[in-house]
Design a protein around this motif. Sequence first.
Motif, PDB file in Angstrom:
ATOM      1  N   LEU A 101       2.801  10.642  -9.292  1.00  0.00           N
ATOM      2  CA  LEU A 101       2.308  10.942 -10.864  1.00  0.00           C
ATOM      3  C   LEU A 101       1.349  11.806 -11.124  1.00  0.00           C
ATOM      4  O   LEU A 101       0.880  12.330 -11.970  1.00  0.00           O
ATOM      5  CB  LEU A 101       2.314   9.704 -11.470  1.00  0.00           C
ATOM      6  CG  LEU A 101       3.203   8.536 -11.535  1.00  0.00           C
ATOM      7  CD1 LEU A 101       3.006   7.321 -12.419  1.00  0.00           C
ATOM      8  CD2 LEU A 101       4.472   9.097 -12.195  1.00  0.00           C
ATOM      9  N   ARG A 102       0.327  11.951  -9.976  1.00  0.00           N
ATOM     10  CA  ARG A 102      -0.995  12.590 -10.323  1.00  0.00           C
ATOM     11  C   ARG A 102      -0.748  13.804 -10.865  1.00  0.00           C
ATOM     12  O   ARG A 102      -1.716  14.133 -11.698  1.00  0.00           O
ATOM     13  CB  ARG A 102      -1.815  12.536  -8.864  1.00  0.00           C
ATOM     14  CG  ARG A 102      -3.320  12.909  -9.154  1.00  0.00           C
ATOM     15  CD  ARG A 102      -4.272  12.899  -7.863  1.00  0.00           C
ATOM     16  NE  ARG A 102      -5.522  12.846  -8.171  1.00  0.00           N
ATOM     17  CZ  ARG A 102      -6.084  13.767  -8.672  1.00  0.00           C
ATOM     18  NH1 ARG A 102      -5.508  14.914  -8.616  1.00  0.00           N
ATOM     19  NH2 ARG A 102      -7.651  13.824  -8.688  1.00  0.00           N
ATOM     20  N   PRO A 103      -0.132  14.816 -10.158  1.00  0.00           N
ATOM     21  CA  PRO A 103       0.004  16.268 -10.759  1.00  0.00           C
ATOM     22  C   PRO A 103       0.352  16.111 -12.132  1.00  0.00           C
ATOM     23  O   PRO A 103      -0.031  17.013 -13.163  1.00  0.00           O
ATOM     24  CB  PRO A 103       1.139  16.747  -9.990  1.00  0.00           C
ATOM     25  CG  PRO A 103       1.138  16.004  -8.628  1.00  0.00           C
ATOM     26  CD  PRO A 103       0.903  14.471  -9.060  1.00  0.00           C
ATOM     27  N   TYR A 104       1.216  15.301 -12.571  1.00  0.00           N
ATOM     28  CA  TYR A 104       1.565  15.198 -14.138  1.00  0.00           C
ATOM     29  C   TYR A 104       0.386  14.437 -15.219  1.00  0.00           C
ATOM     30  O   TYR A 104       0.246  14.692 -16.197  1.00  0.00           O
ATOM     31  CB  TYR A 104       2.883  14.429 -14.444  1.00  0.00           C
ATOM     32  CG  TYR A 104       3.999  15.056 -13.382  1.00  0.00           C
ATOM     33  CD1 TYR A 104       4.513  16.077 -13.719  1.00  0.00           C
ATOM     34  CD2 TYR A 104       4.438  14.415 -12.314  1.00  0.00           C
ATOM     35  CE1 TYR A 104       5.594  16.951 -13.085  1.00  0.00           C
ATOM     36  CE2 TYR A 104       5.456  15.116 -11.487  1.00  0.00           C
ATOM     37  CZ  TYR A 104       5.990  16.196 -11.764  1.00  0.00           C
ATOM     38  OH  TYR A 104       6.831  16.549 -11.110  1.00  0.00           O
ATOM     39  N   LYS A 128       0.809  -1.235  -0.028  1.00  0.00           N
ATOM     40  CA  LYS A 128       0.077   0.022  -0.022  1.00  0.00           C
ATOM     41  C   LYS A 128       0.958   1.281  -0.163  1.00  0.00           C
ATOM     42  O   LYS A 128       0.448   2.252  -0.689  1.00  0.00           O
ATOM     43  CB  LYS A 128      -0.948   0.172   1.121  1.00  0.00           C
ATOM     44  CG  LYS A 128      -1.904   1.117   1.001  1.00  0.00           C
ATOM     45  CD  LYS A 128      -2.888   1.203   2.311  1.00  0.00           C
ATOM     46  CE  LYS A 128      -3.725   2.347   2.398  1.00  0.00           C
ATOM     47  NZ  LYS A 128      -4.966   2.457   3.444  1.00  0.00           N
ATOM     48  N   PRO A 129       2.027   1.291   1.039  1.00  0.00           N
ATOM     49  CA  PRO A 129       2.636   2.739   0.875  1.00  0.00           C
ATOM     50  C   PRO A 129       3.488   2.866  -0.615  1.00  0.00           C
ATOM     51  O   PRO A 129       3.596   4.074  -0.885  1.00  0.00           O
ATOM     52  CB  PRO A 129       3.648   2.457   1.964  1.00  0.00           C
ATOM     53  CG  PRO A 129       3.108   1.424   2.777  1.00  0.00           C
ATOM     54  CD  PRO A 129       2.422   0.478   1.922  1.00  0.00           C
ATOM     55  N   GLN A 180       2.651   5.939  -2.909  1.00  0.00           N
ATOM     56  CA  GLN A 180       3.648   7.135  -3.140  1.00  0.00           C
ATOM     57  C   GLN A 180       3.955   7.022  -4.727  1.00  0.00           C
ATOM     58  O   GLN A 180       3.814   8.339  -5.261  1.00  0.00           O
ATOM     59  CB  GLN A 180       4.967   6.544  -2.729  1.00  0.00           C
ATOM     60  CG  GLN A 180       6.144   7.313  -2.750  1.00  0.00           C
ATOM     61  CD  GLN A 180       7.455   6.772  -2.290  1.00  0.00           C
ATOM     62  OE1 GLN A 180       7.466   5.584  -2.090  1.00  0.00           O
ATOM     63  NE2 GLN A 180       8.305   7.511  -2.187  1.00  0.00           N
ATOM     64  N   LEU A 181       3.756   6.131  -5.419  1.00  0.00           N
ATOM     65  CA  LEU A 181       3.678   6.105  -6.817  1.00  0.00           C
ATOM     66  C   LEU A 181       2.319   7.146  -7.422  1.00  0.00           C
ATOM     67  O   LEU A 181       2.682   7.840  -8.415  1.00  0.00           O
ATOM     68  CB  LEU A 181       3.646   4.744  -7.552  1.00  0.00           C
ATOM     69  CG  LEU A 181       5.230   4.186  -7.607  1.00  0.00           C
ATOM     70  CD1 LEU A 181       4.833   2.701  -7.892  1.00  0.00           C
ATOM     71  CD2 LEU A 181       6.409   4.993  -7.950  1.00  0.00           C
TER      72      LEU A 181
END
Length: 358
Positions: free
Chosen positions: A315-318, A305-306, A310-311
């Motif tokens: 990545l989410r903003p990009y 889960k961590p 973390q990944l």
Amino acid sequence: MLPSYDLFIHPMHLVELRRDVWSDEPVPGKLTHEKKKYNIEIVYRGSHIREFEKRSYHIVFYKPRTFYGVNEIHVNSEFKDVSLIRNKLSLDFFQDIGTLAPKSQHVLLTINGKFHGVYLQLESVDEQFLRHRHLPKGCIHYAVDDDANFSLLSDLDQDVKESLSAGFELKCGDAQSEGYLIDFMYKVNTISRADYEKEIVKYVDVDNYLKWLVGIVCTQNFDGFVHNYALYRNSETGLFYIIPWDYDATWGRDIQGRVLEHDYIRIQGYNTLSARLLDVPAFRKQYAALMRRVLDEQFTAAYMKPKVEQLHALLRPYVQKDPYMKDRIDTFDQEQGVILQYIENRNRFLRERLTELD
């Protein structure tokens, strides 16, 4: 902050590249990273993925010849994996359980000034791969199609293979490399059942293979049993090692991005070498112990889960700016839950099947 690669391909060469997506002939270009320019050759990579809207690339450096210590990189679009993390999650998982695996990192790609979004950079399995891990030199064969199935029969038509090196492409080696591979494949299939335990260890590192088998069975890369791997022969020991490659169709999704049920692949896995090794009681016991340890320690929702979170956060903003992904941001967000639920279900399924290895 993700690394950013700015590619420039002359429009004439870009037309040439796009004319035939199946061509393996590269075109020249330039890659700029942190204000340093590199002359490169670039070509599309992969099989079915070449026709995707967001394509993947193989980049070779020739002036200067190295880029952070490597001569080439693979830049994957991960187009069918809406999480964009399954491939990296898999390769990192293999490293965690003690198997050789390529390094990977997410990067941003711009081509001729147009932002193409988030990609995954994969380390090539070659001489530099060995050198960076302080491993002896040796030949490396890529399993490029389903004939790399460790069998005497073709997986494509079930007829006897014309050559036992069918399905493989030599990445690095010498004039003897194909002979070593053919001899290995012959021995995998022809050593008698009575002699298998004492003889096969002269050709393959069994511990490495069984750890790889644990990894692929947990992640469920169905194609990976007959391709999507590399074979490395250690020149000092003469033993072959198996190395995973290209694991985006994992963690509950298939190569088309569709749901792959948690019970799709049996605990014994597939291919001839897997079957013959697990036919030996001592190797089957070793595999069961490895599987049980991984189910207890690494292949758990609590452990993964961590890493998933973390990944995803990285990545989410990009992804919100990725022209191929921004309209699927809701699905991207939901994939964390899909992956973690898959781990829980798959872990429970494999625990229930451990008795089949007794």
